[in-house]
Scaffold this active site. Structure first.
Site, PDB file in Angstrom:
ATOM      1  N   HIS A  57      -9.526   2.398  -0.707  1.00 14.21           N
ATOM      2  CA  HIS A  57      -8.079   2.191  -0.606  1.00 14.21           C
ATOM      3  C   HIS A  57      -7.578   1.660  -1.941  1.00 14.21           C
ATOM      4  CE1 HIS A  57      -4.166   1.313   0.690  1.00 14.21           C
ATOM      5  NE2 HIS A  57      -4.400   0.732   1.852  1.00 14.21           N
ATOM      6  N   LYS A  99      -9.240   8.104   1.489  1.00 15.26           N
ATOM      7  CA  LYS A  99      -9.784   6.750   1.314  1.00 15.26           C
ATOM      8  C   LYS A  99     -11.247   6.654   1.740  1.00 15.26           C
ATOM      9  CE  LYS A  99      -5.306   4.404   1.982  1.00 15.26           C
ATOM     10  NZ  LYS A  99      -4.450   5.557   2.298  1.00 15.26           N
ATOM     11  N   PHE A 114       1.444  -3.226   4.517  1.00 14.90           N
ATOM     12  CA  PHE A 114       1.759  -4.563   5.001  1.00 14.90           C
ATOM     13  C   PHE A 114       3.285  -4.715   5.056  1.00 14.90           C
ATOM     14  CE2 PHE A 114      -1.961  -7.725   4.116  1.00 14.90           C
ATOM     15  CZ  PHE A 114      -2.779  -6.985   4.944  1.00 14.90           C
ATOM     16  N   HIS A 151      -2.932   8.231   6.021  1.00 16.93           N
ATOM     17  CA  HIS A 151      -3.093   6.876   5.498  1.00 16.93           C
ATOM     18  C   HIS A 151      -4.543   6.446   5.688  1.00 16.93           C
ATOM     19  CE1 HIS A 151      -2.026   2.914   4.204  1.00 16.93           C
ATOM     20  NE2 HIS A 151      -2.267   2.363   5.371  1.00 16.93           N
ATOM     21  N   CYS A 193       0.804  -1.230   0.000  1.00 17.18           N
ATOM     22  CA  CYS A 193       0.000   0.000   0.000  1.00 17.18           C
ATOM     23  C   CYS A 193       0.835   1.278   0.000  1.00 17.18           C
ATOM     24  CB  CYS A 193      -0.941   0.000   1.199  1.00 17.18           C
ATOM     25  SG  CYS A 193      -1.997  -1.464   1.245  1.00 17.18           S
ATOM     26  N   GLU A 241      -1.501   5.360  13.373  1.00 13.18           N
ATOM     27  CA  GLU A 241      -1.094   6.547  12.628  1.00 13.18           C
ATOM     28  C   GLU A 241      -1.229   7.804  13.480  1.00 13.18           C
ATOM     29  OE1 GLU A 241      -1.845   8.886   8.413  1.00 13.18           O
ATOM     30  OE2 GLU A 241      -3.419   7.571   9.179  1.00 13.18           O
TER      31      GLU A 241
END
Length: 785
Positions: free
Chosen positions: A343, A338, A402, A306, A173, A317
């Site tokens: 996303h 998002k 990830f 994010h 991502c 975050e």
């Protein structure tokens, strides 16, 4: 040789600006459509129509509808029938960006830096479905050419005739945020004047099955930072930006939309899917972006977060922002794009960069849509549901992924920030460790002996010659370390551990990981997705899914060995390892790390062999001399000052490096070898080494004539001395996928101690689609000299 061990120069710090943007999202094609909708908090997340999601718990997302076909006709060139959605998104977004670039730069000085999480996996899924429905063996194989992420970068290069450096990044991502950072560094290093940067991803069955298996999807549009958030919404699309050296943009009168001040990257080294709860890794990335531009927390008014909508990510975050910005965090606006488009995985960083640039332009903080009430675990100003005017000179964009890959990029309104003063010296990059696990042996000495003996490796497997690793990988890792680690990750950890041990170095936050892979974790991808095709989403295995992202192995290295510095994963086909070297060296020279584990790894699962076999290029007469081999080889690269201060033994100096593209399309080469020649001459020029002073050229040749013949022509034009050896080790040891450059580098260093001339060596590496990198390795100065 220029500056191989000198440290008296200082970084010039070339300024880099954004001159144009292009986007395709669920809000339609075009930046104007995206910004108008995001500015007003419009949510484009709804029921999915283009995928078969029967039986899935959350069949909603940000879907692109009714997109026109791009002008570049890659289907006819490849003889294909079905388009790849992710490539169509990228080409259409790039058309918009390139049309407004406002600069004229020579094609050899214009490159591509591209990020994707899933690449063209939708093409693979559709080919598999077509074969299954017809109850025939899959022979739709040419569509597999679209699956590797680098196919898209090479298509972009060909579509616009961009013949400079071409790079593809796959850090899940955070992919396109990393691609942006690397593109900026390529310009600052003087290897390009302009870069087309960005990313693209399409919605896939595998993504829905995977995120559903780890219970990360929400059945309603995501509500990031909210008390009631319960998961993310997937989306698709592409964002592309044109970034240019500032003086060139100003001289051309190009529109300057924003300046890219700096970036920060880090590895969590914590968990395969979950972020560190306190946001420690993310805070380091944010802090690095701030320090790189001499910013304080008080300088930042807006952060495009994010903000996925999952409970763990949003709170981590928020904690990271507080840790990096201090008291100023309570005054910053942290909102999530998002919440409106979903996303976009590997494309998220680029699309969110576009939104950040527009926010700076219009002095407007876009909202977090769907906000249902503040969560004390987050607690920052999310601009709930409504955007608002906001005075800002500096804004950040966060993307975390990830395997703990973090990225933050800092942007400024044009003309509002003074030029940052240089804060570190130009430093040479040296090699202090090397480790090997291959079909030819598990040490450099064994590799050298196998090469010099000309030993035939491997065996025929239905038309392909294949050399597999037979070593017991369990001896390199403890049982606890191997828990849920696939073979791909074990190979990476094994050689990274070996390189650290040889160099006498313990990994920590100063040490990064840059991994190169040609085909990635295809065994885990197949093991995860094929049961889903056969039995539906209930067959999705949550233990396997984290290993399907290409950067999972780099994350395992960080977790097992503690290398928590900047991390990235390059996916430039068979030239991935060479690209990893250039990325790692750029990060070191820019002061982002003291040392980097530069690992190249590929394994040959049955899935991989089937994919190679389906490419007629590699079977039959055309590929009868072609040997595929498995391999993992790690080079430990260090800043020379760091290595010398700790008394490390220097094995080689990285004198210079350069990348060039043929720009003739997916799976094609310039028959005359001009792209490779430019890469070789560029590397020699940066190293300050004349071709007639080379001791050896370690060629890319692997027995594939359509690639080997152009290289032979290019080498012949260099003007090598009669004493220069041209070595072709892959003809004997095999093509180890993305590890080819590391293979040649290991042999080049061994050759200096085994009777070969003691002098500079040129290493060539090429993808199967015309992306070429040259590396110059220089032997250390002997004490007697």
């Amino acid at each position: 040789m220029r500056g191989l061990y000198e440290m008296d120069e200082w970084i010039s710090g070339s300024r880099v600006v954004v001159t144009s943007l292009g986007a395709v999202t669920a809000h339609g094609a075009g930046v104007a459509s995206l910004w108008e909708a995001v500015r007003n908090g419009h949510v484009a997340i709804g029921p999915i129509r283009g995928l078969r999601l029967d039986g899935f718990d959350a069949p909603i997302g940000g879907e692109v509808e009714a997109l026109r076909r791009p002008k570049y006709d890659y289907l006819t060139r490849l003889g294909l029938r079905y388009p790849e959605p992710a490539l169509d998104f990228a080409l259409v977004a790039a058309e918009e960006a390139m049309s407004g670039a406002g600069v004229e730069v020579p094609s050899t000085r214009w490159g591509v830096s591209f990020g994707s999480c899933n690449g063209g996996i939708r093409s693979g899924e559709m080919a598999l479905r077509r074969a299954r429905e017809r109850d025939t063996k899959p022979r739709d194989d040419r569509h597999l050419l679209m699956v590797p992420p680098h196919a898209m970068a090479e298509a972009l290069s060909a579509a616009f005739g961009l013949r400079g450096p071409v790079l593809t990044v796959n850090t899940a991502c955070a992919s396109s945020a990393h691609a942006l950072a690397h593109g900026v560094e390529i310009i600052r290093a003087g290897r390009a004047d302009a870069m087309l940067v960005g990313g693209s991803d399409a919605l896939t069955e595998m993504a829905y099955a995977g995120f559903g298996s780890v219970e990360s999807l929400s059945a309603r549009p995501a509500a990031p930072y909210s008390r009631s958030r319960d998961g993310l919404s997937l989306g698709e699309g592409s964002g592309m930006l044109v970034v240019v050296r500032a003086d060139i943009a100003h001289a051309a009168g190009a529109p300057v939309l924003a300046e890219i001040l700096s970036y920060g990257m880090s590895g969590d080294g914590y968990h395969a899917t979950a972020p560190h709860p306190a946001g420690e890794g993310a805070a380091r990335a944010i802090g690095s972006a701030l320090s790189g531009a001499a910013l304080s927390g008080a300088d930042v008014a807006y952060i495009n977060g994010h903000g996925t909508g999952t409970p763990k990510n949003d709170s981590a975050e928020s904690n990271a922002v507080r840790a990096a910005l201090g008291d100023a965090a309570q005054r910053v606006v942290l909102s999530s794009t998002k919440s409106m488009i979903g996303h976009l995985l590997g494309a998220a960083g680029a699309v969110e960069a576009i939104v950040t640039v527009k926010a700076l332009q219009e002095q407007w903080a876009p909202p977090t849509a769907g906000f249902t009430g503040a969560d004390p675990g987050c607690g920052l100003d999310a601009a709930p549901n409504e955007g608002r005017p906001l005075a800002m000179d500096v804004a950040l964009s966060n993307n975390f992924a990830f395997a703990g890959a973090n990225a933050t990029v800092a942007y400024a309104r044009p003309g509002t920030r003074p030029r940052p003063s240089a804060g570190f010296p130009v430093d040479d990059v040296v090699v202090t460790g090397v480790a090997v696990v291959s079909a030819a042996g598990t040490s450099v000495d064994e590799l050298w002996r196998a090469y010099r003996a000309g030993r035939t490796l491997g065996r025929d497997e239905d038309g392909l010659r294949v050399a597999r690793i037979t070593d017991d990988l369990s001896r390199y890792t403890a049982p606890r370390e191997r828990r849920r680690m696939d073979r791909f990750g074990q190979l990476a950890v094994a050689t990274c551990r070996g390189a650290l041990e040889q160099a006498g170095l313990d990994a920590d936050e100063r040490i990064g990981v840059v991994l190169g892979t040609g085909i990635g974790p295809i065994q885990s991808i197949g093991d995860f997705f094929l049961p889903v095709v056969a039995g539906g989403p209930a067959m999705a295995n949550p233990a396997v899914f984290p290993n399907t992202v290409f950067n999972a192995a780099a994350g395992q290295v960080a977790m097992v060995l503690g290398a928590k510095g900047p991390t990235s994963t390059t996916t430039v086909g068979h030239s991935s390892g060479a690209s990893a070297v250039t990325v790692a060296a750029d990060l070191l020279r820019a002061g982002h790390a003291e040392a980097i584990l530069c690992c190249a790894v590929d394994e040959l699962s049955d899935y991989a062999i089937d994919a190679y076999r389906g490419l007629s290029l590699l079977v039959g007469r055309a590929g009868r001399d072609y040997l595929l081999a498995e391999g993992s080889i790690t080079l430990l690269l260090e800043r020379s000052s760091f290595a010398r201060a700790r008394g490390a033994r220097i094995l080689a100096g990285l004198g210079g490096y350069a990348t060039a593209s043929d720009a003739v399309g997916i799976g094609r080469w310039d028959r005359r070898g001009h792209g490779l020649e430019r890469a070789m001459r560029g590397a020699l020029g940066e190293a300050g080494v004349r071709a007639d002073r080379l001791a050896a050229v370690w060629a890319n040749a692997a027995g594939l004539r359509v690639a080997d013949n152009p290289e032979n022509r290019a080498i012949a034009r260099l003007g090598l001395p009669g004493s220069c050896r041209v070595e072709r080790p892959k003809r004997i040891l095999g093509e180890p996928g993305g590890a080819g450059a590391q293979l040649c580098a290991a042999l080049a260093m061994a050759s200096w101690h085994n009777g070969f001339p003691y002098g500079p060596a040129l290493v060539n590496s090429s993808s199967l689609g015309g992306t070429h990198t040259g590396l110059v390795l220089c032997p250390p100065i002997r004490e007697s000299e």
